[in-house]
Design a protein around this motif. Structure first.
Motif, PDB file in Angstrom:
ATOM      1  N   LEU A 120       0.836  -1.201   0.000  1.00 10.06           N
ATOM      2  CA  LEU A 120       0.000   0.000   0.000  1.00 10.06           C
ATOM      3  C   LEU A 120       0.874   1.256   0.000  1.00 10.06           C
ATOM      4  CD1 LEU A 120      -2.399  -1.251   2.817  1.00 10.06           C
ATOM      5  CD2 LEU A 120      -2.684  -1.549   0.351  1.00 10.06           C
ATOM      6  N   PRO A 121       1.549   1.536  -1.115  1.00 10.20           N
ATOM      7  CA  PRO A 121       2.463   2.683  -1.140  1.00 10.20           C
ATOM      8  C   PRO A 121       1.768   4.033  -1.053  1.00 10.20           C
ATOM      9  CG  PRO A 121       2.309   1.679  -3.319  1.00 10.20           C
ATOM     10  CD  PRO A 121       1.599   0.771  -2.368  1.00 10.20           C
ATOM     11  N   THR A 122       0.488   4.107  -1.445  1.00  6.53           N
ATOM     12  CA  THR A 122      -0.257   5.374  -1.362  1.00  6.53           C
ATOM     13  C   THR A 122      -1.638   5.105  -0.786  1.00  6.53           C
ATOM     14  OG1 THR A 122      -1.139   5.159  -3.607  1.00  6.53           O
ATOM     15  CG2 THR A 122       0.961   6.319  -3.366  1.00  6.53           C
ATOM     16  N   ASP A 123      -2.297   6.158  -0.262  1.00 10.98           N
ATOM     17  CA  ASP A 123      -3.642   6.025   0.310  1.00 10.98           C
ATOM     18  C   ASP A 123      -3.715   4.830   1.248  1.00 10.98           C
ATOM     19  OD1 ASP A 123      -5.267   8.150  -1.166  1.00 10.98           O
ATOM     20  OD2 ASP A 123      -4.346   7.066  -2.827  1.00 10.98           O
ATOM     21  N   THR A 124      -2.721   4.734   2.135  1.00  9.61           N
ATOM     22  CA  THR A 124      -2.534   3.510   2.906  1.00  9.61           C
ATOM     23  C   THR A 124      -3.729   3.169   3.786  1.00  9.61           C
ATOM     24  OG1 THR A 124      -0.137   3.856   2.904  1.00  9.61           O
ATOM     25  CG2 THR A 124      -1.032   2.345   4.548  1.00  9.61           C
ATOM     26  N   GLN A 125      -4.206   4.115   4.564  1.00  8.40           N
ATOM     27  CA  GLN A 125      -5.285   3.811   5.498  1.00  8.40           C
ATOM     28  C   GLN A 125      -6.559   3.382   4.777  1.00  8.40           C
ATOM     29  OE1 GLN A 125      -6.133   6.882   8.368  1.00  8.40           O
ATOM     30  NE2 GLN A 125      -7.985   5.872   9.125  1.00  8.40           N
ATOM     31  N   ALA A 126      -6.961   4.163   3.770  1.00 10.57           N
ATOM     32  CA  ALA A 126      -8.177   3.838   3.032  1.00 10.57           C
ATOM     33  C   ALA A 126      -8.027   2.517   2.277  1.00 10.57           C
ATOM     34  CB  ALA A 126      -8.515   4.961   2.065  1.00 10.57           C
ATOM     35  N   SER A 127      -6.845   2.287   1.713  1.00  9.22           N
ATOM     36  CA  SER A 127      -6.610   1.054   0.969  1.00  9.22           C
ATOM     37  C   SER A 127      -6.675  -0.154   1.896  1.00  9.22           C
ATOM     38  CB  SER A 127      -5.253   1.101   0.268  1.00  9.22           C
ATOM     39  OG  SER A 127      -5.213   2.100  -0.730  1.00  9.22           O
ATOM     40  N   LEU A 128      -6.070  -0.030   3.084  1.00  8.43           N
ATOM     41  CA  LEU A 128      -6.095  -1.144   4.024  1.00  8.43           C
ATOM     42  C   LEU A 128      -7.522  -1.466   4.459  1.00  8.43           C
ATOM     43  CD1 LEU A 128      -4.396  -3.164   5.638  1.00  8.43           C
ATOM     44  CD2 LEU A 128      -4.254  -1.466   7.477  1.00  8.43           C
ATOM     45  N   GLU A 129      -8.305  -0.432   4.698  1.00  9.15           N
ATOM     46  CA  GLU A 129      -9.705  -0.651   5.067  1.00  9.15           C
ATOM     47  C   GLU A 129     -10.443  -1.421   3.980  1.00  9.15           C
ATOM     48  OE1 GLU A 129     -11.322   3.185   5.762  1.00  9.15           O
ATOM     49  OE2 GLU A 129     -10.249   3.520   7.647  1.00  9.15           O
ATOM     50  N   GLN A 130     -10.209  -1.033   2.740  1.00 13.37           N
ATOM     51  CA  GLN A 130     -10.892  -1.683   1.624  1.00 13.37           C
ATOM     52  C   GLN A 130     -10.461  -3.142   1.465  1.00 13.37           C
ATOM     53  OE1 GLN A 130     -13.547  -0.420   0.472  1.00 13.37           O
ATOM     54  NE2 GLN A 130     -13.126   0.846  -1.319  1.00 13.37           N
ATOM     55  N   VAL A 131      -9.161  -3.386   1.582  1.00 14.88           N
ATOM     56  CA  VAL A 131      -8.648  -4.744   1.424  1.00 14.88           C
ATOM     57  C   VAL A 131      -9.213  -5.661   2.504  1.00 14.88           C
ATOM     58  CG1 VAL A 131      -6.562  -6.137   1.679  1.00 14.88           C
ATOM     59  CG2 VAL A 131      -6.557  -4.190   0.134  1.00 14.88           C
ATOM     60  N   LEU A 132      -9.168  -5.205   3.758  1.00 14.41           N
ATOM     61  CA  LEU A 132      -9.640  -6.046   4.853  1.00 14.41           C
ATOM     62  C   LEU A 132     -11.145  -6.282   4.763  1.00 14.41           C
ATOM     63  CD1 LEU A 132      -7.527  -4.711   7.862  1.00 14.41           C
ATOM     64  CD2 LEU A 132      -7.043  -6.595   6.275  1.00 14.41           C
ATOM     65  N   ALA A 133     -11.880  -5.307   4.248  1.00 13.45           N
ATOM     66  CA  ALA A 133     -13.322  -5.477   4.075  1.00 13.45           C
ATOM     67  C   ALA A 133     -13.636  -6.497   2.986  1.00 13.45           C
ATOM     68  CB  ALA A 133     -13.971  -4.139   3.740  1.00 13.45           C
ATOM     69  N   ALA A 134     -12.739  -6.633   2.001  1.00 13.34           N
ATOM     70  CA  ALA A 134     -12.982  -7.548   0.879  1.00 13.34           C
ATOM     71  C   ALA A 134     -12.664  -8.993   1.210  1.00 13.34           C
ATOM     72  CB  ALA A 134     -12.151  -7.103  -0.333  1.00 13.34           C
ATOM     73  N   VAL A 135     -11.781  -9.232   2.184  1.00  7.47           N
ATOM     74  CA  VAL A 135     -11.290 -10.583   2.450  1.00  7.47           C
ATOM     75  C   VAL A 135     -12.393 -11.591   2.748  1.00  7.47           C
ATOM     76  CG1 VAL A 135      -9.989 -11.958   4.145  1.00  7.47           C
ATOM     77  CG2 VAL A 135      -8.936  -9.962   3.075  1.00  7.47           C
ATOM     78  N   PRO A 136     -13.379 -11.295   3.618  1.00  6.38           N
ATOM     79  CA  PRO A 136     -14.382 -12.328   3.932  1.00  6.38           C
ATOM     80  C   PRO A 136     -15.108 -12.879   2.715  1.00  6.38           C
ATOM     81  CG  PRO A 136     -14.529 -10.532   5.514  1.00  6.38           C
ATOM     82  CD  PRO A 136     -13.603 -10.077   4.423  1.00  6.38           C
ATOM     83  N   ARG A 137     -15.272 -12.076   1.678  1.00  2.78           N
ATOM     84  CA  ARG A 137     -15.962 -12.543   0.475  1.00  2.78           C
ATOM     85  C   ARG A 137     -15.128 -13.559  -0.301  1.00  2.78           C
ATOM     86  NH1 ARG A 137     -17.242  -6.955   0.754  1.00  2.78           N
ATOM     87  NH2 ARG A 137     -19.490  -6.548   0.808  1.00  2.78           N
ATOM     88  N   LEU A 138     -13.823 -13.610  -0.014  1.00  2.00           N
ATOM     89  CA  LEU A 138     -12.943 -14.559  -0.692  1.00  2.00           C
ATOM     90  C   LEU A 138     -12.921 -15.911   0.016  1.00  2.00           C
ATOM     91  CD1 LEU A 138      -9.854 -12.266  -1.419  1.00  2.00           C
ATOM     92  CD2 LEU A 138     -11.884 -12.640  -2.829  1.00  2.00           C
ATOM     93  N   CYS A 139     -13.374 -15.940   1.249  1.00  2.00           N
ATOM     94  CA  CYS A 139     -13.336 -17.169   2.050  1.00  2.00           C
ATOM     95  C   CYS A 139     -14.710 -17.832   1.996  1.00  2.00           C
ATOM     96  CB  CYS A 139     -12.949 -16.857   3.492  1.00  2.00           C
ATOM     97  SG  CYS A 139     -11.283 -16.193   3.670  1.00  2.00           S
ATOM     98  N   ARG A 140     -14.851 -18.779   1.109  1.00  3.36           N
ATOM     99  CA  ARG A 140     -16.120 -19.467   0.922  1.00  3.36           C
ATOM    100  C   ARG A 140     -15.896 -20.972   0.907  1.00  3.36           C
ATOM    101  NH1 ARG A 140     -20.126 -16.006  -0.815  1.00  3.36           N
ATOM    102  NH2 ARG A 140     -19.448 -13.926  -1.506  1.00  3.36           N
ATOM    103  N   GLY A 141     -16.943 -21.714   1.218  1.00  2.00           N
ATOM    104  CA  GLY A 141     -16.860 -23.163   1.156  1.00  2.00           C
ATOM    105  C   GLY A 141     -15.829 -23.715   2.117  1.00  2.00           C
ATOM    106  N   LYS A 142     -14.838 -24.423   1.583  1.00  5.84           N
ATOM    107  CA  LYS A 142     -13.812 -25.067   2.405  1.00  5.84           C
ATOM    108  C   LYS A 142     -12.703 -24.116   2.838  1.00  5.84           C
ATOM    109  CE  LYS A 142     -14.422 -29.747   0.561  1.00  5.84           C
ATOM    110  NZ  LYS A 142     -13.737 -30.897  -0.083  1.00  5.84           N
ATOM    111  N   THR A 143     -12.717 -22.890   2.332  1.00  8.81           N
ATOM    112  CA  THR A 143     -11.702 -21.910   2.730  1.00  8.81           C
ATOM    113  C   THR A 143     -12.186 -21.219   4.000  1.00  8.81           C
ATOM    114  OG1 THR A 143     -11.086 -21.587   0.416  1.00  8.81           O
ATOM    115  CG2 THR A 143     -10.339 -19.926   1.992  1.00  8.81           C
ATOM    116  N   ILE A 144     -11.525 -21.498   5.132  1.00  7.79           N
ATOM    117  CA  ILE A 144     -12.091 -21.138   6.428  1.00  7.79           C
ATOM    118  C   ILE A 144     -11.268 -20.118   7.204  1.00  7.79           C
ATOM    119  CG2 ILE A 144     -13.279 -23.350   6.626  1.00  7.79           C
ATOM    120  CD1 ILE A 144     -11.078 -24.284   8.521  1.00  7.79           C
ATOM    121  N   VAL A 145     -10.126 -19.688   6.668  1.00  2.00           N
ATOM    122  CA  VAL A 145      -9.297 -18.735   7.398  1.00  2.00           C
ATOM    123  C   VAL A 145      -8.445 -17.947   6.414  1.00  2.00           C
ATOM    124  CG1 VAL A 145      -7.431 -20.423   7.731  1.00  2.00           C
ATOM    125  CG2 VAL A 145      -7.606 -18.483   9.298  1.00  2.00           C
ATOM    126  N   HIS A 146      -8.174 -16.686   6.748  1.00  2.43           N
ATOM    127  CA  HIS A 146      -7.223 -15.885   5.982  1.00  2.43           C
ATOM    128  C   HIS A 146      -5.972 -15.705   6.814  1.00  2.43           C
ATOM    129  CE1 HIS A 146      -5.739 -11.908   4.165  1.00  2.43           C
ATOM    130  NE2 HIS A 146      -5.525 -12.857   3.272  1.00  2.43           N
TER     131      HIS A 146
END
Length: 370
Positions: free
Chosen positions: A122-148
């Motif tokens: 996150l070289p720029t807009d670090t705080q906002a970018s981190l918020e967005q990335v962490l908010a997106a993670v749960p949608r990637l964990c589906r089915g047998k994927t149980i942890v990030h």
């Protein structure tokens, strides 16, 4: 978004459809208009565009680079779920992720990054970018994927600790790395070694040996791989397929392949990763057959790569991950070279009600889990 340049061929329309169908919208912060997209292949971003982010980020490393991610995708067959951050249509950050099996279970983890070390760039807009990335993670964990899981390369990732824990990530400290300071010079390194390691080098020098820096080719990698496979089978370790090593040829300028010959016979070697972003050499793959232990082939190879690193301006040698059991033979071997032990920073965030049960089992039998 750059057009795909290789990999699983898809039409440009389907590429864009895949990417934009996964958009999570704009940041709530007023400072920027950010969007986060799921990228199903690093080739959808493009080499130049992605590596520019790596090189501009203070936490970028050889493990974040396009070539390493592509080798994992193409050579190991792990499913990518990378997150790309864009602002006004330009890529400004990202976090690589792969779906990886959790050993001895039917479940998967989403890992940033394995093999290697990852985390957000996150070289720029670090705080906002981190918020967005962490908010997106749960949608990637589906089915047998149980942890990030996030595996940070160095202590600089502590800057994200509070933000990660506020989003449900918990620290997991069961690995460490030994870092050797190459700036103190070869004599200084020898002086700080244990007597056993130093004596091994001294005795090895009495052997008729030669160490050669090999060209990275399919032939030289295949020869190294045969020894690597034997060694990993002996220690019951994970054996990566040769296809992964073949894919690494695309980053040959970031590889150092050393071969040792004793009495004219091939006696093993080391495949090192050159982390120019961090001025570090990573000892990622070593393959010395047991029959050359008494000739101290391993100590001679390490001694050679230390001097090579000094001569080429690298600042640290990284022995790679090991467990934190001082009675473990690998731990003691690496410790004997005089490196500084540092923890591997790992954070985990459960994405399923099943995760606490799997975690409890892992914690009970943790030496068998990665």
């Amino acid at each position: 978004m750059a057009q795909k340049t290789g990999g699983n061929a898809r039409s440009r329309v389907s590429q864009l459809g895949s990417l934009f169908s996964n958009r999570y919208g704009r940041s709530a912060t007023e400072e920027s208009d950010l969007e986060v997209s799921v990228v199903d292949s690093i080739q959808d971003v493009g080499k130049a565009q992605w590596n520019d982010i790596v090189e501009r980020s203070s936490r970028g490393s050889v493990f974040h680079r396009y070539e390493w991610l592509d080798a994992i995708e193409q050579g190991l067959g792990y499913t990518p779920k990378h997150l790309e951050i864009t602002k006004d249509g330009n890529t400004i950050g990202g976090m690589p992720n792969f779906v990886v099996g959790i050993e001895k279970t039917p479940f998967n983890r989403l890992s940033s990054l394995y093999p290697g070390f990852g985390g957000p760039l996150l070289p720029t807009d670090t705080q906002a970018s981190l918020e967005q990335v962490l908010a997106a993670v749960p949608r990637l964990c589906r089915g047998k994927t149980i942890v990030h899981q996030i595996r940070g390369l160095d202590m600089s990732y502590l800057r994200y600790n509070d933000a990660l824990q506020s989003q449900g990530y918990q620290p997991y400290r069961r690995e460490c790395r030994f870092l050797l300071d190459l700036t103190k010079g070869h004599d200084g390194i020898l002086a700080d070694m244990s007597r056993t390691r130093r004596r091994g080098i001294e005795r090895g020098r009495d052997v008729d040996y030669e160490i050669v820096e090999e060209e990275i080719s399919r032939e030289t990698l295949r020869r190294f791989y045969r020894s690597y496979e034997r060694v990993m089978d002996r220690v019951d370790g994970e054996v990566y397929p040769f296809s992964f090593f073949e894919q690494l040829q695309s980053m040959d300028d970031r590889l150092l392949l050393l071969t040792i010959r004793i009495d004219g016979e091939y006696a093993g070697g080391m495949l090192e990763l050159l982390d120019d972003e961090r001025d570090s050499i990573h000892g990622f793959f070593a393959a010395v057959p047991r029959e050359y232990f008494d000739d101290h082939a391993s100590e001679l190879l390490y001694d050679h790569v230390f001097q090579w690193g000094i001569d080429h301006g690298y600042e640290t040698y990284d022995f790679g991950s090991t467990n934190t059991d001082f009675e473990d033979g690998v731990f003691r071997f690496k410790e004997g070279f005089g490196g500084r032990a540092v923890p591997v920073l790992v954070w985990e965030r459960g994405c399923s009600p099943l995760w606490p049960l799997v975690k409890a089992g892992r914690d009970l039998y943790w030496p068998y889990y990665t």
